[in-house]
Each structure stands twice: as C-alpha cells, then as structure tokens.
Scaffold this motif. Structure first.
Motif, mmCIF file in Angstrom:
data_model
loop_
_atom_site.group_PDB
_atom_site.id
_atom_site.type_symbol
_atom_site.label_atom_id
_atom_site.label_comp_id
_atom_site.label_asym_id
_atom_site.label_seq_id
_atom_site.Cartn_x
_atom_site.Cartn_y
_atom_site.Cartn_z
ATOM 1 N N THR A 355 3.755 -20.162 8.896
ATOM 2 C CA THR A 355 3.283 -20.660 9.779
ATOM 3 C C THR A 355 2.599 -19.405 10.873
ATOM 4 O O THR A 355 1.605 -19.558 11.165
ATOM 5 C CB THR A 355 2.471 -22.089 9.643
ATOM 6 N N THR A 356 3.469 -19.108 10.865
ATOM 7 C CA THR A 356 3.866 -18.141 12.019
ATOM 8 C C THR A 356 4.679 -16.812 12.399
ATOM 9 O O THR A 356 5.474 -16.962 11.638
ATOM 10 C CB THR A 356 4.180 -19.124 13.121
ATOM 11 N N ALA A 357 3.811 -15.432 12.445
ATOM 12 C CA ALA A 357 4.455 -14.813 12.764
ATOM 13 C C ALA A 357 6.235 -14.628 13.102
ATOM 14 O O ALA A 357 6.022 -15.068 14.539
ATOM 15 C CB ALA A 357 4.102 -13.000 12.814
ATOM 16 N N VAL A 358 7.029 -13.973 12.553
ATOM 17 C CA VAL A 358 8.130 -14.356 13.386
ATOM 18 C C VAL A 358 9.476 -13.242 12.783
ATOM 19 O O VAL A 358 9.189 -12.535 11.736
ATOM 20 C CB VAL A 358 9.206 -15.079 13.594
ATOM 21 N N THR A 359 10.338 -12.265 14.096
ATOM 22 C CA THR A 359 10.980 -11.557 13.599
ATOM 23 C C THR A 359 12.435 -12.158 12.799
ATOM 24 O O THR A 359 13.067 -12.789 14.025
ATOM 25 C CB THR A 359 11.034 -10.674 14.086
ATOM 26 N N ILE A 360 13.049 -11.754 11.789
ATOM 27 C CA ILE A 360 14.359 -12.613 11.574
ATOM 28 C C ILE A 360 15.359 -12.158 11.844
ATOM 29 O O ILE A 360 15.221 -10.953 10.884
ATOM 30 C CB ILE A 360 14.321 -13.018 10.296
ATOM 31 N N PRO A 361 16.432 -12.003 12.930
ATOM 32 C CA PRO A 361 17.203 -11.480 12.724
ATOM 33 C C PRO A 361 18.243 -10.642 12.089
ATOM 34 O O PRO A 361 18.850 -11.969 10.888
ATOM 35 C CB PRO A 361 18.572 -11.215 13.477
ATOM 36 N N THR A 374 13.237 -18.952 14.400
ATOM 37 C CA THR A 374 13.008 -20.738 13.807
ATOM 38 C C THR A 374 11.750 -19.998 13.094
ATOM 39 O O THR A 374 10.718 -19.015 13.471
ATOM 40 C CB THR A 374 12.249 -20.971 15.270
ATOM 41 N N VAL A 375 11.887 -20.673 11.658
ATOM 42 C CA VAL A 375 10.209 -19.657 10.500
ATOM 43 C C VAL A 375 9.315 -21.836 10.287
ATOM 44 O O VAL A 375 10.547 -22.860 10.053
ATOM 45 C CB VAL A 375 11.427 -20.193 9.744
ATOM 46 N N ASP A 376 8.298 -21.290 11.016
ATOM 47 C CA ASP A 376 7.584 -22.200 10.383
ATOM 48 C C ASP A 376 6.672 -22.773 9.657
ATOM 49 O O ASP A 376 5.983 -21.414 9.181
ATOM 50 C CB ASP A 376 6.456 -22.681 11.966
ATOM 51 N N GLY A 394 20.400 -23.178 1.836
ATOM 52 C CA GLY A 394 20.780 -22.845 2.231
ATOM 53 C C GLY A 394 20.128 -21.362 3.256
ATOM 54 O O GLY A 394 19.905 -20.872 3.636
ATOM 55 N N ARG A 395 19.837 -21.189 1.947
ATOM 56 C CA ARG A 395 18.816 -19.413 0.945
ATOM 57 C C ARG A 395 17.836 -19.567 0.549
ATOM 58 O O ARG A 395 18.193 -19.998 -0.338
ATOM 59 C CB ARG A 395 20.080 -19.303 0.274
ATOM 60 N N PHE A 396 17.209 -18.532 1.314
ATOM 61 C CA PHE A 396 15.621 -18.616 1.177
ATOM 62 C C PHE A 396 15.143 -17.217 1.131
ATOM 63 O O PHE A 396 15.932 -16.138 1.188
ATOM 64 C CB PHE A 396 14.752 -19.366 2.346
ATOM 65 N N TYR A 397 14.002 -17.019 0.282
ATOM 66 C CA TYR A 397 13.033 -15.432 0.105
ATOM 67 C C TYR A 397 12.164 -15.706 0.836
ATOM 68 O O TYR A 397 11.158 -15.851 0.181
ATOM 69 C CB TYR A 397 13.293 -15.753 -1.137
ATOM 70 N N ILE A 398 11.932 -14.791 1.568
ATOM 71 C CA ILE A 398 10.342 -14.046 2.440
ATOM 72 C C ILE A 398 10.399 -12.723 1.857
ATOM 73 O O ILE A 398 11.006 -12.130 2.167
ATOM 74 C CB ILE A 398 10.599 -14.710 3.517
ATOM 75 N N ASP A 399 9.443 -12.172 1.675
ATOM 76 C CA ASP A 399 9.015 -10.691 1.261
ATOM 77 C C ASP A 399 10.025 -10.412 0.925
ATOM 78 O O ASP A 399 10.403 -9.078 1.010
ATOM 79 C CB ASP A 399 8.702 -10.301 2.660
ATOM 80 N N GLY A 400 10.562 -10.392 -0.130
ATOM 81 C CA GLY A 400 11.780 -10.219 -1.036
ATOM 82 C C GLY A 400 13.124 -9.955 -0.500
ATOM 83 O O GLY A 400 14.089 -9.420 -0.383
ATOM 84 N N ALA A 401 13.694 -10.594 0.516
ATOM 85 C CA ALA A 401 14.218 -10.429 2.099
ATOM 86 C C ALA A 401 15.555 -11.700 1.921
ATOM 87 O O ALA A 401 14.304 -12.946 1.430
ATOM 88 C CB ALA A 401 13.733 -9.931 3.039
ATOM 89 N N VAL A 428 8.244 -11.106 9.467
ATOM 90 C CA VAL A 428 7.701 -11.868 8.235
ATOM 91 C C VAL A 428 6.154 -12.390 8.924
ATOM 92 O O VAL A 428 5.776 -12.092 10.435
ATOM 93 C CB VAL A 428 8.072 -13.276 7.660
ATOM 94 N N SER A 429 5.043 -12.384 8.104
ATOM 95 C CA SER A 429 3.322 -12.360 9.321
ATOM 96 C C SER A 429 3.248 -14.314 8.256
ATOM 97 O O SER A 429 3.741 -14.726 7.554
ATOM 98 C CB SER A 429 2.197 -11.625 8.501
ATOM 99 N N ALA A 430 2.266 -15.036 9.416
ATOM 100 C CA ALA A 430 1.094 -16.188 8.666
ATOM 101 C C ALA A 430 0.880 -15.940 7.039
ATOM 102 O O ALA A 430 0.420 -14.711 7.070
ATOM 103 C CB ALA A 430 0.501 -16.187 9.844
ATOM 104 N N GLY A 431 1.237 -16.265 6.503
ATOM 105 C CA GLY A 431 0.768 -16.331 5.219
ATOM 106 C C GLY A 431 1.989 -16.180 3.936
ATOM 107 O O GLY A 431 1.660 -16.162 2.814
#
Length: 811
Positions: A355-361, A374-376, A394-401, A428-431
C-alpha cells in the motif's frame, strides 16, 4: 459442530499361525511362537553419529580460531569456561556434545548454546555471531559427528541387513530438509546418502526466518509404489490440509535422488491449471483442478483475485487478475503483460498488495533483527489470516525479489525489519503484489480424506470397514488450539459470582470444543485476575450461548474473582495445569489470561485406508470404547505430579496411572508373528505443557488393531535434569565429568522408529532433547528435584539428538 466420539469395539480377529525364525535363540523363538507379548525392556540408549551429511551442531566454527585437526572434533566441554587451548590452538568454549576428558586437552568449538536464539554460530562460512554470511557449511569430509539436529526418524531394514533411515533435519530457526542415511551397525552410526525438499537452501538467516518446512517423514509401500509423506509445517494441524506426497526411487543408492533438492512450503493458497490457456487483455475463463477448502481456499467467491503463474518467465510481471470463481475455474481472467498458462502450472494467489512505496535494503539483517524496511500491505484473506501471522516462514516475494521480514503485526497489515537477497536492494511500489511459498508445491501431491494429519504412525493388515486389498494406516490427528479458540471481548473486568449469573462476551462461540453438556449447560475454563495480579484458572458454568456470548455464567469457585478483557476462553476439557507445575520444566507462562500457556491442542489416533496412497477414507478414532483403558483421551486433564507439585515421570515398565492426554504422530507398529501388534509411540499429559508428546516413549499391544492395551512407559524423560546438573556441579568442583546419556533426552523423548532383528529383539531409533525447549533462556532453573539445573549462557543446547537402543520382549 464436530464432536469427539469413540469407536464401538468389535470382536478380536483370530491370531495368525506362528512361524519360527531360523537362527534365533530359544528364548526369542518362545516369544514369537507363544502368546501375545506382555512386556518389553530397554537397554541403555547410545548417542548416534553421522558422517558426510549437512551441518551438525557439534562441528564447530573454524573461523573463531586457528585451523584444527579433524581428530579434535569430538570435544570435551567445559561448562563456564571462556576458551580452551590445546596444542597451541585456542577456540571458544561453545562445544555442543560434551564427553569424558581425553587427557589431551581436546578443544571445544563454537556451536549452538542454551540461551542463544536464532541461527547457531558456525552455520555459515563467515562464522561468529549474527549476522553470518557466505556459504552454508557442511559436515567436514571424513568425520563422524554426533547426529544432531536430526529427529523424527523413519527406519527400514534392507535386504542385506543394513538399516535405511529417513530423518527430519532441522537446525533451530534456520532450515529444514529430509535426509536419508544408512547404517551397517544397527543404528549406532549413519552414513549420509541424500538430502531433498530443503526449505532455506544456501541462506544464512539472522532471526528473519524460521525452520518451518517439511517434516515427519514416513515411507509407505502402496501397491508396489514407495511414497514419502511429509507434514507441511506452516499449515499443518489444520482441518482441510493433508500430508504432502512424493514418489521415491528406492532402488538406487539415494532414495531421495528423484525429488527436488529444495522445495519451500508456506501458507499461500495455490491451485493448478487444468488446461492450457493464453491470458491477455481479453477476459477468459481459466479451468483449475481445485479451489480448495480451509486455508487452501482460493479467495472469496465473486471477489477480484490476483495470481502469479510460478512457471511463467516472470511471474510477478505477468500477473493474472480474475474477477471471480466458478465451480472449478477462475473467471474473467486478464493479464496486462500476457502469459500462456500451461496445464499443470501452479497458480499462487497474491496474499495482499503493497500500500506504500518503499525501498527494501539488501541483507543480511543485523544481530538484533531490526535492520530493514517496513512494508505496509492490505490484509490477507480471512481463511489464512491467522496462519499468516503465526506460521509464515518469514520469506516473501515482491516484484520477483525474495524478501525476508522479522515480524508481522497482529492485523497482518505490516511487515517489519525487511531485507532482500537482491543485490542493491529493491524498490517496490504501491499496488505491487505480495506472495509467499505455496501450501502445495509444484512437484508434490497432497492427501485427501485424512483429518488434520500430523504424521503416519504405521500400518495394519486389516481394520473393520477397510476393503480387502486396501492399505490401512494409523495416523495422528492434531488440531492446534482446539480447546481454546475464543477470547473474551468485554471492555472492562467482569466480576464472577456463585449466585448472580453474568454474560461473558467472546469473539465467537462457534467452535466444536464449546459444546453443551447433557444438561444443556456449557463449562468454560477461564483464568482470573490480571497479568500483574494473577488469579487461579477456574471453571465457569453458563446456561446458554449466542453467536458472541456465553450467558447465565456463574463460578463454583466463589465470588469476587474477575475476568479480564482478552482472556483466553478454554472449553471444558482444556488443560489448566498451574504455572508452578509447568515452570519446573521450562514450560508455560505466568499469565492467567493465557491459561498459563497450557497446550490446548487436540490429538488422537485414527485409522484410514487407501488404494492409491493419495485418496484416503477415514475409519474413525482408534481405540476401545472404555476411555480408561485406551491409548489416549483428548479430554483427559489429570496428570501425575511429584511431591513438590512438578510434572512426574512414570517409571519404565509401569503402566500409566491415567490415560494419556497427548500422543505423538510418528512412531512404529510391529506385526508380531502370532498375529498381534505392538505400537511404539510417545505421549504426554497436560502437566508436560506441550502436545508434541515428549514425556516418554510407551508401548501398547493389540490382538486386532482396534482395541489397544493401556500404555506402558518404556523410556522416559528425566524431569530432575540430573545429568545436566551433576555435570555442572562436578566441573564447579574442578572435575570434568562426561555427560550422562540421559542428558541427551532429559527434556524430550519421542518419535520412536522400531525394526525387528533376526534374534527376536528390536532396534529402536528415537529423538531426544536435553531440555523441553530447544534453547532455554540463560538463568532458567529447571528440574523437579531438590537441586535444579540452572542453565548457563554457555551450556550446550542439546536438541534434536538421535539415539538408538535395543528392546527385548518377554512373554
């Protein structure tokens, strides 16, 4: 509502004719040819070793000192010592398996220690404390080390007399896999032959993942096919979820060779395409094999759903959106990027969206597990919301990462302390869609018809209701938190009375355990007082219920006791052992609001049959109609205690004073030559605080597979923890003594695997923990004896040990 009932007894079947075993002793032949065995005795167990396998808890951390000779890998542990020096080599004093002093000053090496949460030192090549990095270490070549962390063995005797074992390999909070090994000396030592189905391959965790993969291996021959069954831990013990099934090739040197080396499992609902369909901007219908039930349910009917095809070139970029579901299809499906879905492709449902854009290190995380973003996210579907919070790996996948997060908030709308394995991090971007590992991975089948299976115990030749030619199994049903699924929702404290009825509001009354008695009333178990000022757990009787209330509630404990908001609501048969009992073995909690963290799971043995190893027909609860002479009773709340009030052990060879509350889901059933059966399994009571049934290994006999004798303790834990305490006390007096063998299973004794020997004896391979919890906190005082064992920060964490013992029957 689902009710617990017992199967009606049926007449015993006639015993089979006895056949003498060539080459056996006279005593052994007398047992085989005589009446049903009435007793078994165990010799002294021995700690097993393993060679050539994955990382062990005793191989140490070579980065913490100079190089060492392989001959030094069986160290003498010195409790309390900072370092040990021998032959000019200085190493940290953190060895796991202490032994007798060799007189040569053998140095210990860093590994798992009590009070050390998260990954154990030395697991990865960078070594040292968290965060570790680099490659995951394996067992040094040419060495034979104590067999840990392995447990839940399944053992078969090969044609050449050797033993083939399948083990659940599980470093604490790190990884899980299935390992195969062989033994030519009756189980004392094992040679690694293969590994498969690994949950976290090549990953050096830092408290941001757990070890929930596939476990409890059992191999079943169904019409000439060898099938491996495993539990999917993230969704196990849930009605509607089956065991995962894999085809084995047992004719080669490695029976696991044909299985995927890695196969992660999670809580993400998934299905498989039933036809090949091109999905583009024009809506199409996508046939699927199933829409699932329970936590496997695909979304909500009629609601828009997002999917990723795990076989697509770029699953995240080629996401599929469907507007609803049919009876066996996804409808109104489109894909902006376009994707061709092939028959058999795994389609995993997006759990939520960012729901909120964020950069994950980029990781790894820091030692405290507090590095990262923090990823909403939006809340996941109701069918898996509770599993998402409690069991997600504990493991998720977002945009192939690949993204690892340390915590999920209670509402399942925020992931915290997230890092990624992607070089340079990921924005990652919202949506953007969020997925995790599927419940049923692409290269596995899943059983149907079994009720919340936690593992298979063994097989029977026949059973009432099972057709001729079918394969009959005994398995363990386990449902988490069955007896305490609701919480109180009152805004302020409520005061109980013995005469003035009150209404107790709860989250829901629609759970099977909250069943009315024969008089129409409801009995609840509720903790009283507050967390800061705890009271007793008391029985509360209510005369009625609606969807969110128990009404007309009074307490026989008297007046003035209070019920706090958010109090766990126990059913009539909930465990209510006091914290003073549970704490002596490191279990339980001090808050009455959680019923002192008693284990409220439901466990029972059931029978089922199958023709193909996938589709099963359940035959009901195993056992006699008399609950006092059965193997276990999920309603049994009594438990033996010591004079000091702590949990007690039944002496080996003694029958249980009361029916067991919990039974294990992995054991062995031996078919005796006289037609009878002997079951070896583990069990426990409410006072043990955990439904993993780790108090003891028992045996029970049956003439027909339906009616079983009361359990008799065979090997028991030692709740005095005397071996650990005596070793520490001896060292404090300047004497380095070896650890007594019971120190390796003083806290947990369970999951026996039994094979018959040519001389009439049995070989049993079983699992042990030194303490009930794998990593007890530094300073914890454990034991029911006059002198307790106080856990030190450098005490070795002896968990998931494999031991072997000879069992001798007598008639």
């Amino acid at each position: 509502m689902r009710r617990i009932s017992r199967r009606i007894a049926v007449p015993a079947v006639a015993g089979l004719a006895a056949v003498a075993l060539a080459g056996t002793s006279a005593a052994a032949q007398s047992w085989w040819q005589g009446p049903q065995p009435v007793s078994y005795s165990a010799a002294t167990p021995a700690l097993d070793s393993v060679a050539g396998g994955p990382w062990t808890t005793s191989q140490g951390d070579p980065t913490q000192g100079a190089s060492y000779s392989p001959s030094l890998l069986f160290p003498t542990y010195t409790p309390g010592g900072a370092t040990t020096t021998a032959g000019g080599i200085t190493e940290p004093n953190l060895a796991v398996y202490p032994g007798a002093s060799s007189g040569s000053g053998t140095p210990p090496y860093a590994s798992g220690v009590a009070g050390t949460p998260g990954p154990v030192p030395g697991y990865c090549s960078s070594g040292g404390p968290n965060p570790e990095s680099g490659t995951v270490n394996r067992e040094p070549a040419g060495e034979s080390l104590p067999m840990s962390p392995y447990y839940f063995p399944f053992v078969q005797r090969e044609a050449d007399g050797s033993l083939l074992g399948y083990f659940d390999y599980r470093p604490k909070d790190t990884d899980e896999a299935i390992v195969a090994a062989r033994s030519t000396d009756g189980g004392k030592s094992w040679q690694f032959v293969g590994e498969a189905l690994e949950q976290n391959p090549g990953y050096c965790p830092s408290g941001d993942t757990n070890d929930n993969g596939q476990g409890h291996p059992f191999v079943l021959d169904v019409r000439g096919r060898d099938l491996l069954y495993t539990v999917n831990r993230p969704t196990a013990d849930t009605v509607g979820v089956g065991l995962l099934v894999h085809r084995l090739d047992q004719f080669g040197p490695d029976p696991l060779a044909g299985l995927p080396a890695s196969q992660a499992v999670g809580v993400d609902p998934d299905t498989r395409a039933a036809a090949t369909v091109a999905v583009s901007a024009t809506p199409v219908t996508l046939p699927v094999r199933t829409l699932g039930t329970g936590p496997e349910q695909i979304g909500a009917p009629g609601a828009p759903l997002d999917f990723e095809d795990l076989s697509a070139a770029s699953p995240a970029a080629q996401a599929i959106t469907c507007t609803g579901t049919g009876t066996d299809s996804l409808t109104g499906c489109t894909s902006a990027a376009g994707v061709t879905v092939s028959a058999g492709d795994t389609l995993v449902e997006a759990l939520s969206t960012v729901t909120t854009a964020v950069t994950i290190p980029q990781g790894p995380n820091d030692a405290a597990g507090m590095l990262g973003a923090t990823v909403d996210i939006t809340s996941p579907s109701a069918s898996i919301a509770s599993l998402f919070n409690a069991n997600v790996a504990g493991r998720f996948y977002i945009d192939g990462a690949t993204v690892y997060c340390v915590n999920v908030n209670g509402a399942s709308t925020q992931l915290s302390d997230c890092t990624t394995t992607q070089v340079g991090g990921v924005t990652v971007s919202a949506g953007d869609l969020l997925t995790t590992d599927p419940i049923v991975p692409a290269h596995a089948g899943q059983t149907s018809g079994l009720v919340a299976p936690d593992g298979i115990v063994g097989t029977l030749r026949s059973y009432p209701g099972a057709p001729p030619g079918s394969t009959v199994i005994v398995y363990g049903e386990k449902i988490l938190d069955y007896y305490a699924e609701a919480t109180t929702t009152n805004a302020a404290a409520l005061t109980l009375s013995s005469s003035t009825p009150i209404t107790v509001p709860v989250t829901s009354t629609d759970y099977p355990a909250y069943a009315a008695g024969s008089d129409g009333s409801y009995t609840l178990q509720l903790g009283t007082g507050t967390k800061k000022s705890p009271g007793p757990a008391v029985a509360v009787t209510c005369t009625g219920e609606d969807a969110t209330d128990f009404t007309g509630c009074t307490s026989i404990a008297g007046n003035g006791l209070t019920l706090a908001p958010g109090d766990l609501v126990g059913a009539q048969d909930a465990c209510t052992a006091p914290y003073s009992t549970l704490s002596q073995i490191g279990e339980g909690g001090s808050s009455p609001l959680t019923l002192f963290k008693n284990n409220e799971d439901y466990t029972v043995l059931r029978a089922a049959y199958t023709y193909n190893g996938i589709t099963f027909t359940d035959l009901g609860i195993l056992g006699s109609p008399d609950a006092s002479t059965d193997i276990n009773d999920p309603a049994a709340t009594a438990f033996p205690t010591t004079s000091g009030g702590g949990p007690a052990n039944v002496a080996p060879g003694s029958a249980e004073p009361t029916e067991l509350r919990f039974v294990g889901s992995r054991g062995s059933i031996i078919a005796n030559r006289n037609g009878s059966y002997t079951m070896f399994l583990s069990g426990a009571w409410c006072g043990d605080g955990d439904s993993d049934s780790f108090n003891q290994i028992f045996y029970s006999t049956s003439a027909d597979g339906v009616n079983w004798s009361p359990p008799v303790s065979l090997i028991s834990t030692d709740y005095t923890f005397s071996a650990r305490e005596e070793q520490d006390a001896a060292l404090a007096g300047g004497q380095d003594e070896p650890l007594g063998i019971s120190g390796y299973y003083s806290g947990r004794t369970y999951s026996p695997a039994v094979v018959q020997n040519p001389d009439g004896t049995l070989t049993m391979v079983f699992s042990g923990y030194s303490s009930p919890k794998p990593l007890p906190k530094d300073g914890t005082a454990l034991g029911t004896g006059t002198t307790q064992w106080v856990v030190s920060a450098t005490d070795p964490a002896l968990y998931r040990d494999i031991l072997t013992v000879t069992i001798t029957p007598s008639s």
